[in-house]
Design a protein around this motif. Structure first.
Motif, PDB file in Angstrom:
ATOM      1  N   LEU A  43      -1.252  -1.275   3.041  1.00  0.00           N
ATOM      2  CA  LEU A  43      -1.871  -0.260   4.385  1.00  0.00           C
ATOM      3  C   LEU A  43      -0.800   0.151   5.006  1.00  0.00           C
ATOM      4  CD1 LEU A  43      -4.717  -2.745   5.319  1.00  0.00           C
ATOM      5  CD2 LEU A  43      -5.004  -0.616   4.111  1.00  0.00           C
ATOM      6  N   LEU A  44       0.404  -0.520   5.210  1.00  0.00           N
ATOM      7  CA  LEU A  44       1.331  -0.274   6.125  1.00  0.00           C
ATOM      8  C   LEU A  44       2.712   0.605   5.535  1.00  0.00           C
ATOM      9  CD1 LEU A  44       1.486  -3.315   8.352  1.00  0.00           C
ATOM     10  CD2 LEU A  44       0.038  -1.053   8.575  1.00  0.00           C
ATOM     11  N   ILE A  45       2.879   0.168   4.331  1.00  0.00           N
ATOM     12  CA  ILE A  45       3.998   0.841   3.641  1.00  0.00           C
ATOM     13  C   ILE A  45       3.598   2.147   2.919  1.00  0.00           C
ATOM     14  CG2 ILE A  45       5.737   0.577   1.686  1.00  0.00           C
ATOM     15  CD1 ILE A  45       5.684  -2.445   1.903  1.00  0.00           C
ATOM     16  N   PRO A  46       4.446   3.282   3.325  1.00  0.00           N
ATOM     17  CA  PRO A  46       4.036   4.707   2.781  1.00  0.00           C
ATOM     18  C   PRO A  46       3.954   4.931   1.264  1.00  0.00           C
ATOM     19  CG  PRO A  46       6.007   4.572   3.855  1.00  0.00           C
ATOM     20  CD  PRO A  46       5.673   3.346   4.044  1.00  0.00           C
ATOM     21  N   GLU A  47       3.134   5.833   0.933  1.00  0.00           N
ATOM     22  CA  GLU A  47       3.098   5.984  -0.554  1.00  0.00           C
ATOM     23  C   GLU A  47       4.430   6.472  -1.206  1.00  0.00           C
ATOM     24  OE1 GLU A  47      -0.414   8.611  -1.431  1.00  0.00           O
ATOM     25  OE2 GLU A  47      -1.765   7.421  -0.398  1.00  0.00           O
ATOM     26  N   THR A 212     -13.511   2.036   2.991  1.00  0.00           N
ATOM     27  CA  THR A 212     -12.685   2.189   3.974  1.00  0.00           C
ATOM     28  C   THR A 212     -11.452   1.369   3.528  1.00  0.00           C
ATOM     29  OG1 THR A 212     -13.579   0.148   5.383  1.00  0.00           O
ATOM     30  CG2 THR A 212     -14.117   2.695   5.658  1.00  0.00           C
ATOM     31  N   PRO A 213     -10.240   1.562   4.006  1.00  0.00           N
ATOM     32  CA  PRO A 213      -9.118   0.647   3.669  1.00  0.00           C
ATOM     33  C   PRO A 213      -9.298  -0.830   4.045  1.00  0.00           C
ATOM     34  CG  PRO A 213      -8.220   2.796   4.327  1.00  0.00           C
ATOM     35  CD  PRO A 213      -9.760   2.788   4.531  1.00  0.00           C
ATOM     36  N   GLY A 214     -10.021  -0.786   5.342  1.00  0.00           N
ATOM     37  CA  GLY A 214      -9.829  -2.213   5.807  1.00  0.00           C
ATOM     38  C   GLY A 214     -11.067  -3.038   5.167  1.00  0.00           C
ATOM     39  N   MET A 215     -12.036  -2.556   4.791  1.00  0.00           N
ATOM     40  CA  MET A 215     -13.170  -3.120   3.975  1.00  0.00           C
ATOM     41  C   MET A 215     -12.636  -3.548   2.712  1.00  0.00           C
ATOM     42  SD  MET A 215     -15.942  -4.708   4.035  1.00  0.00           S
ATOM     43  CE  MET A 215     -16.734  -4.251   5.497  1.00  0.00           C
ATOM     44  N   ARG A 216     -11.988  -2.654   2.118  1.00  0.00           N
ATOM     45  CA  ARG A 216     -11.343  -3.014   0.849  1.00  0.00           C
ATOM     46  C   ARG A 216     -10.307  -4.195   0.792  1.00  0.00           C
ATOM     47  NH1 ARG A 216      -9.380   1.539  -0.200  1.00  0.00           N
ATOM     48  NH2 ARG A 216      -7.192   1.136   0.648  1.00  0.00           N
ATOM     49  N   MET A 217      -9.726  -4.087   1.736  1.00  0.00           N
ATOM     50  CA  MET A 217      -8.700  -5.121   1.961  1.00  0.00           C
ATOM     51  C   MET A 217      -9.496  -6.420   2.392  1.00  0.00           C
ATOM     52  SD  MET A 217      -5.610  -5.913   1.071  1.00  0.00           S
ATOM     53  CE  MET A 217      -5.308  -3.901   0.762  1.00  0.00           C
ATOM     54  N   THR A 218     -10.376  -6.456   3.116  1.00  0.00           N
ATOM     55  CA  THR A 218     -10.905  -7.529   3.463  1.00  0.00           C
ATOM     56  C   THR A 218     -11.671  -8.395   2.286  1.00  0.00           C
ATOM     57  OG1 THR A 218     -11.627  -6.919   5.726  1.00  0.00           O
ATOM     58  CG2 THR A 218     -13.179  -8.559   5.153  1.00  0.00           C
ATOM     59  N   LEU A 219     -12.300  -7.225   1.452  1.00  0.00           N
ATOM     60  CA  LEU A 219     -12.848  -7.877   0.249  1.00  0.00           C
ATOM     61  C   LEU A 219     -11.879  -8.560  -0.709  1.00  0.00           C
ATOM     62  CD1 LEU A 219     -15.643  -5.416  -0.467  1.00  0.00           C
ATOM     63  CD2 LEU A 219     -15.938  -7.626   0.310  1.00  0.00           C
ATOM     64  N   PHE A 220     -10.671  -8.106  -0.760  1.00  0.00           N
ATOM     65  CA  PHE A 220      -9.727  -8.454  -1.664  1.00  0.00           C
ATOM     66  C   PHE A 220      -9.063  -9.873  -0.944  1.00  0.00           C
ATOM     67  CE2 PHE A 220      -5.021  -9.133  -2.577  1.00  0.00           C
ATOM     68  CZ  PHE A 220      -4.858  -8.729  -3.513  1.00  0.00           C
ATOM     69  N   VAL A 221      -8.821 -10.043   0.138  1.00  0.00           N
ATOM     70  CA  VAL A 221      -8.403 -11.498   0.574  1.00  0.00           C
ATOM     71  C   VAL A 221      -9.569 -12.341   0.579  1.00  0.00           C
ATOM     72  CG1 VAL A 221      -7.573 -12.370   2.823  1.00  0.00           C
ATOM     73  CG2 VAL A 221      -6.972 -10.313   2.549  1.00  0.00           C
TER      74      VAL A 221
END
Length: 373
Positions: A43-47, A212-221
């Motif tokens: 999420l924070l490091i650029p592509e 959304t990136p936030g939901m994707r990361m929530t499920l990942f964690v």
């Protein structure tokens, strides 16, 4: 009679803590990577940065962590109890379908037909929801079904199978046959599970967008923490008196009966626990992958779970997790570079492990550690 009983059948739990200091450090490191490292890299490091972790990589790791939970469940029933199941893919799919039913109801009128019914029901000219969808709009109810459906099915099947003392290859064949029958049932449109296509095109969970990136990361964690939680639970289980009895059943079930223990209760308990773990893994898998269909119940799916455990090392807990990451990571690479040769690789890998690494990858490292020369 007591003079005949060998010390290897002792069921006293081993002394010491749940994990060694080194193992706690490794586990803490994994928690930090899952909870902090991956979200920051994605999420924070650029592509443009070489340290950026793509959305595809996050999705792949999350999927493999779900598979690792299944491999861990397989280790409890096969590695520690000596019961080879080829039907764990069914429990995984049942948990996935329970979650998928809720996600389909969350689509609401945003589907192609703008109906309160899922699109596939409108296409089949259904007018109302079938009875088994009556609780599908409740997240709590469906999460209970994620646990109850695989657990109840495992209990009923296991009770009759273990009471009849079905074991060995016969048990494996029956579990695979039941899974195949379930797959054929779910393929039928009239059962109300989407037929061949299953469930897909999910849009929301708990009224929040999935894509959304936030939901994707929530499920990942959440998936990573669930894997860690199940590992700790399994570790506690196998080092307890209960776990020692399981291992004694694996090594000499008849002699365990002579000591006054009832193997049925122990085998049935661990069988249900293992099934529930797979169901939860399936529920975590579906919103991240975005689809669930009857192919998850195919006989090949159950065999693959056993392969992950065998490749990593049965009876080690950490081994099947490693095996799931190794095999599925290799599968992802092979299906991109040499898609037509993947199945040959999988077969060759299983044969090689059987012949040269009977204790799996973990066994290989242990052997090198014990014999540095």
């Amino acid at each position: 009679m007591s003079a005949v009983m060998p010390s290897s059948l002792s069921i006293a739990p081993p002394r010491g803590g749940l994990l060694t200091g080194q193992m706690w450090s490794v586990l803490l490191g994994f928690v930090v990577i899952v909870s902090v490292g991956v979200p920051v890299m994605n999420l924070l490091i650029p592509e443009s940065s070489p340290f950026h972790l793509s959305d595809y990589a996050v999705s792949l790791i999350a999927k493999i962590m779900c598979y690792a939970i299944c491999a861990l469940a397989m280790d409890l029933i096969w590695g520690y109890t000596g019961i080879l199941s080829l039907g764990h893919g069914m429990f995984f799919a049942l948990g996935g379908y329970a979650m998928g039913m809720y996600l389909m109801r969350q689509i609401g009128r945003d589907g192609n037909y703008q109906s309160d019914l899922p699109d596939f029901m409108v296409f089949l000219d259904w007018k109302t929801l079938p009875w088994h969808w009556s609780l599908s709009d409740s997240f709590v109810a469906q999460m209970l079904l994620v646990v109850l459906v695989p657990g109840l099915l495992a209990f009923v099947f296991g009770f009759f199978a273990f009471r009849s003392r079905i074991k060995g290859v016969y048990f494996s064949i029956i579990t695979q046959a039941v899974t195949f029958a379930a797959m054929l049932l779910f393929f039928r449109n009239e059962t109300g599970f989407g037929g061949n296509n299953g469930f897909t095109d999910f849009k929301r969970i708990l009224d929040m967008p999935l894509a959304t990136p936030g939901m994707r990361m929530t499920l990942f964690v959440l998936t990573g923490l669930t894997l860690i939680g199940f590992f700790l639970f399994a570790r506690w289980l196998v080092t307890s008196k209960f776990g020692r009895v399981l291992q004694a059943i694996r090594d000499a079930e008849t002699r365990v009966m002579f000591t006054g223990y009832d193997p049925l209760k122990y085998k049935l308990s661990i069988w249900v626990i293992s099934a529930v773990m797979c169901g939860i893994a399936g529920a975590l898998y579906v919103p991240q992958v975005g689809i669930i269909n009857p192919s998850e119940m195919s006989p090949a799916a159950g065999i693959e779970i056993a392969i992950w455990a065998a490749v990593g090392g049965r009876g080690t807990l950490i081994g099947p997790i490693i095996g799931a990451f190794f095999v599925n990571g290799a599968k992802s690479w092979f299906t991109q570079v040499f898609p037509e040769f993947w199945l040959y690789f999988l077969g060759a890998l299983f044969i090689a492990v059987t012949l040269f690494l009977p204790n799996g990858i973990v066994g290989l490292f242990r052997r090198k550690k014990d014999d540095p020369s």
